[in-house]
Scaffold this motif. Sequence first.
Motif, short mmCIF file in Angstrom:
data_model
loop_
_atom_site.label_atom_id
_atom_site.label_comp_id
_atom_site.label_asym_id
_atom_site.label_seq_id
_atom_site.Cartn_x
_atom_site.Cartn_y
_atom_site.Cartn_z
N SER A 97 8.82 -3.54 -5.44
CA SER A 97 9.16 -4.73 -4.66
C SER A 97 10.61 -5.09 -4.97
O SER A 97 11.03 -5.09 -6.14
CB SER A 97 8.24 -5.89 -5.04
N THR A 150 6.53 -6.05 5.85
CA THR A 150 6.62 -5.16 4.69
C THR A 150 8.07 -5.00 4.23
O THR A 150 8.39 -4.04 3.53
CB THR A 150 6.02 -3.78 5.02
N PHE A 153 8.82 -4.32 0.48
CA PHE A 153 7.98 -3.34 -0.21
C PHE A 153 8.48 -1.93 0.03
O PHE A 153 8.72 -1.52 1.17
CB PHE A 153 6.53 -3.47 0.26
N GLN A 163 10.88 2.61 2.72
CA GLN A 163 10.03 1.49 3.14
C GLN A 163 8.56 1.90 3.05
O GLN A 163 8.17 2.96 3.53
CB GLN A 163 10.35 1.10 4.58
N ASP A 164 7.78 1.06 2.41
CA ASP A 164 6.35 1.36 2.25
C ASP A 164 5.62 1.10 3.56
O ASP A 164 5.62 -0.02 4.08
CB ASP A 164 5.76 0.48 1.13
N PHE A 166 2.43 1.58 3.75
CA PHE A 166 1.07 1.26 3.30
C PHE A 166 0.02 2.22 3.86
O PHE A 166 -1.05 1.82 4.31
CB PHE A 166 0.72 -0.20 3.60
N HIS A 188 -1.72 -5.60 4.29
CA HIS A 188 -0.31 -5.27 4.48
C HIS A 188 -0.05 -4.61 5.83
O HIS A 188 1.03 -4.75 6.39
CB HIS A 188 0.17 -4.35 3.36
N LYS A 189 -1.03 -3.90 6.35
CA LYS A 189 -0.86 -3.28 7.66
C LYS A 189 -1.14 -4.24 8.80
O LYS A 189 -1.10 -3.86 9.98
CB LYS A 189 -1.74 -2.03 7.78
N HIS A 215 -2.24 -12.15 3.62
CA HIS A 215 -0.80 -12.08 3.46
C HIS A 215 -0.05 -13.02 4.39
O HIS A 215 0.94 -12.67 5.03
CB HIS A 215 -0.30 -10.64 3.65
#
Length: 272
Positions: A97, A150, A153, A163-164, A166, A188-189, A215
């Motif tokens: 993060s 995101t 993350f 970039q994540d 997820f 997160h998605k 979130h």
Amino acid sequence: MELVTLVDNLVYGEGLIGEHGSSFLIKIRNKKILFDTGQTNALISNAMYLAEDLTDVDYVVLSHGHYDHCGGLEAFLEINKTATIYLKSKAFSEKISMRQDVEHFIGFKLKKALSEYPNAFILIEEDTLIADGVEIIANIHTYTHDLVDTTRFFVKDENNLVQDQFNDELFLFIKEGIHAFLFTGCSHKGILNILKTAYEKNGHKDIQYVFGGMHFNGELLRHLDQYLMQFKHFGIKSFYVNHCTGIEGYFRLKLKFPQKVNYAFTGFHVEL
């Protein structure tokens, strides 16, 4: 179906431990499922206080590879040698993060190689039925970019920050009779993508009960109200939100659906 919140950010009274994290104990058809493990051994202490036996948990399902959902796994593995652990392989990625241009490791690590634990670790990439009516949904489809943020993350790939996306995220979907139960970790998605995926999986039938973190924080709070009415499409009877939903996010959802929204704090118990 019976549910106990073993770990959440919020706790009331004495004897229980709250921490930034999430862990649900689910009991259904003589099976025990642990959905996430919080970040420390708090789930063990809280289970003992609540007189919940974790030594006979059948399955552990890890929603994604962040420390606040997987950090308590090591403590669990010390007391339970038989549960099967389900997660996606990318949950072991080095997750980062970025806050004020500083890298913070937010993944998790186990002390030993997976093969050294007596528990079976099942790394899944496809939707997986683990018991009668209990399915892990590994493929979360992208229908919308609403309620997805995101930006801070990342995953470290050969010392590069990427970039994540997820791709390690999954959710738990349980059918019992005419009722459908959805358990999400941090969404997160995107909670709308998760709900839509479950709705399609359920043959366009209602998803009556939704548990977990949505979130609703950071930039998402600024635009949250314009999206909340989309939740009506899924026939949700009750929300049991916690963790990264955030207190403000919880109240915003509660204002929109006052009779349907509950907060699943540490020690919360419900039978449905």
